[in-house]
Write a protein that holds these residues in place. Structure first.
Motif, PDB file in Angstrom:
ATOM      1  N   ALA A   1      -4.501   1.475  -4.417  1.00 62.01           N
ATOM      2  CA  ALA A   1      -3.823   0.503  -3.568  1.00 62.01           C
ATOM      3  C   ALA A   1      -4.791  -0.583  -3.112  1.00 62.01           C
ATOM      4  O   ALA A   1      -4.428  -1.767  -3.039  1.00 62.01           O
ATOM      5  N   GLY A   2      -6.027  -0.180  -2.824  1.00 63.25           N
ATOM      6  CA  GLY A   2      -7.029  -1.153  -2.424  1.00 63.25           C
ATOM      7  C   GLY A   2      -7.364  -2.144  -3.519  1.00 63.25           C
ATOM      8  O   GLY A   2      -7.620  -3.328  -3.247  1.00 63.25           O
TER       9      GLY A   2
ATOM     10  N   THR B   1       0.831  -1.207   0.000  1.00 58.11           N
ATOM     11  CA  THR B   1       0.000   0.000   0.000  1.00 58.11           C
ATOM     12  C   THR B   1       0.867   1.260   0.000  1.00 58.11           C
ATOM     13  O   THR B   1       0.627   2.207  -0.769  1.00 58.11           O
ATOM     14  N   LEU B   2       1.894   1.268   0.845  1.00 56.01           N
ATOM     15  CA  LEU B   2       2.805   2.419   0.892  1.00 56.01           C
ATOM     16  C   LEU B   2       3.528   2.610  -0.437  1.00 56.01           C
ATOM     17  O   LEU B   2       3.754   3.741  -0.879  1.00 56.01           O
TER      18      LEU B   2
ATOM     19  N   ARG C   1      -0.116   6.951  -6.493  1.00 59.52           N
ATOM     20  CA  ARG C   1      -1.532   6.658  -6.721  1.00 59.52           C
ATOM     21  C   ARG C   1      -2.299   6.838  -5.414  1.00 59.52           C
ATOM     22  O   ARG C   1      -1.712   6.962  -4.343  1.00 59.52           O
ATOM     23  N   GLY C   2      -3.609   6.776  -5.509  1.00 64.69           N
ATOM     24  CA  GLY C   2      -4.429   6.955  -4.328  1.00 64.69           C
ATOM     25  C   GLY C   2      -4.650   5.649  -3.575  1.00 64.69           C
ATOM     26  O   GLY C   2      -4.216   4.566  -3.996  1.00 64.69           O
ATOM     27  N   TYR C   3      -5.373   5.773  -2.460  1.00 59.94           N
ATOM     28  CA  TYR C   3      -5.654   4.586  -1.652  1.00 59.94           C
ATOM     29  C   TYR C   3      -6.642   3.647  -2.339  1.00 59.94           C
ATOM     30  O   TYR C   3      -6.641   2.441  -2.076  1.00 59.94           O
TER      31      TYR C   3
ATOM     32  N   VAL D   1       0.999   4.131  -2.976  1.00 59.03           N
ATOM     33  CA  VAL D   1       0.642   5.514  -2.649  1.00 59.03           C
ATOM     34  C   VAL D   1       1.845   6.442  -2.780  1.00 59.03           C
ATOM     35  O   VAL D   1       1.755   7.507  -3.416  1.00 59.03           O
ATOM     36  N   ASN D   2       2.957   6.045  -2.192  1.00 61.70           N
ATOM     37  CA  ASN D   2       4.125   6.940  -2.167  1.00 61.70           C
ATOM     38  C   ASN D   2       5.066   6.733  -3.352  1.00 61.70           C
ATOM     39  O   ASN D   2       5.577   7.703  -3.916  1.00 61.70           O
TER      40      ASN D   2
END
Length: 415
Positions: free
Chosen positions: A55-56, A41-42, A50-52, A45-46
């Motif tokens: 990542a989801g 996820t990190l 990209r957004g959460y 995103v980082n």
């Protein structure tokens, strides 16, 4: 059981040849598995900016892949043994995690599904090895040890993954995950722990899943699903409550308190000569989480309010593993435990949207009540399945006499 006899159960379990080595190896093998979700996820995103939601989607693709692949991987373990399966899964997993830092988002999203489907089934392997090594009268203690080790890995793994990703880079963290997966796979391949006992290895193979996938096993799978529904919903509600109170920085400490509570419960459970049935433990788990929604104090008070529920967590997981090991025949144990893994992941996958829906339309505190209510519904469904299985398997001599006429059934007989 006397106080002196309780530690003896643990000494007897660890005295079983190969048990200590297997527990340590499975603990290390679980570390990258527990770190994968947050680290990935990190990175999305980082690292990929990209957004959460993006990542989801990657996490969902991985979870669905594991849900689909776990029974097939388990069936392959039953048919071909540990080494071929570990070799294939380790090759895919190592290539995936070392390659992830260099993949664009679209390729990562596509690759996540097969990577999830062919993940090394560490938890399933651990339960199968315990079943093969430990006598049945000591498996409650052994499965409690496994549950405690799993909870400990959920404290250590994510913490190390987050530290590497935030202090260095997500690329380094993902590469380390791939390296640890490769090393533990090699150790598993070399050690080749048994998946069946010596007497079980000579037993005849069953005809198929219909011989063991009955109401009792279905009930166990529903309870397994319920545990992760409750735990996933509780964690989501905890994060939401702390966020609403401006105490998000304490989330990690609160989660650590919950994990420690589960570890204590697992240690106590393993020292008991008898245990509550898995359905009773699951009902307690569900009921004890509901009052947490009434707590409006600081983060530490909410954490303490959830400790009673967590004390039942590891015992419930251990009881489920014990039930699956008893119900599944030796030559289908891998598939049965693969189904258990799929059920737990399904419960976790269902909890996020369901509990999120409730909290969006009420308040964060209602997330705890919804988690407990969902768990109780699954316990009730499990009770129906288990009850039906008992009725069908009851000997004819124990069944009530049926001397009613067959041509003119009484009212209600055809419902």
């Amino acid at each position: 059981m006397t106080a002196e006899a309780r530690p003896r159960l643990y000494r007897e379990v660890f005295a079983v040849p190969g048990m200590t080595r297997s527990v340590l190896l499975m603990f290390v093998a679980r570390l990258p598995v527990t770190a994968m979700g947050l680290t990935l996820t990190l990175h999305v995103v980082n690292g990929l900016h990209r957004g959460y939601v993006a990542a989801g989607l990657v996490a969902t693709s991985t979870t669905v892949g594991t849900m689909v692949g776990a029974p097939a991987v388990g069936r392959a373990l039953d048919r071909h043994g540990l080494r071929p399966v570990v070799a294939v899964c380790a090759t895919v997993a190592t290539a995936y995690w070392i390659g992830v830092p260099w993949l664009p988002y679209e390729a990562l999203l596509v690759a996540a599904f097969p990577a999830g489907a062919l993940v090394i089934p560490v938890s399933s392997l651990s339960r199968q090895v315990i079943t093969a090594l430990v006598p049945e009268d000591r498996r409650r203690t052994a499965f409690s040890v496994d549950a405690v080790a799993m909870e400990t890995s959920f404290i250590v793994g994510p913490a190390v993954g987050i530290y590497l990703a935030t202090q260095f880079s997500s690329r380094l963290a993902l590469t380390v995950i791939g390296a640890v997966v490769a090393v533990t796979a090699v150790l598993l391949y070399v050690q080749n722990p048994p998946l069946r006992g010596k007497k079980e290895a000579a037993a005849a193979a069953p005809d198929g899943p219909r011989t063991w996938l009955d109401g009792r096993m279905t009930a166990t799978l529903l309870i397994s699903m319920g545990v992760l529904f409750v735990l996933g919903g509780t964690e989501l509600a905890l994060v939401a409550v702390l966020r609403a109170g401006g105490e998000t920085a304490w989330t990690g400490v609160a989660v650590a308190i919950l994990a420690l509570g589960s570890i204590v419960g697992g240690v106590v459970h393993g020292a008991l000569p008898r245990s509550l049935p898995q359905s009773a433990l699951m009902a307690l788990l569900s009921l004890l989480v509901i009052p947490a929604g009434l707590v409006s104090g600081p983060w530490w008070l909410l954490g303490l309010a959830l400790v009673p529920m967590q004390l039942v967590c590891a015992p419930t997981l251990a009881a489920i593993a014990e039930s699956v090991s008893r119900l599944a025949p030796p030559h289908a144990r891998g598939m049965a435990m693969g189904l258990q893994d799929s059920a737990t992941r399904l419960g976790g996958a269902l909890s996020s949207p369901a509990i999120g829906f409730v909290m969006d339309r009420s308040s964060p505190g209602w997330g705890f009540a919804a988690s407990g209510a969902g768990g109780l519904l699954l316990v009730a469904a499990a009770g129906v399945c288990a009850g039906g299985a008992r009725i069908r398997t009851r000997p004819a001599a124990e069944r009530p006499p049926t001397d009613l006429p067959t041509t003119e059934p009484s009212i209600g007989m055809d419902r």
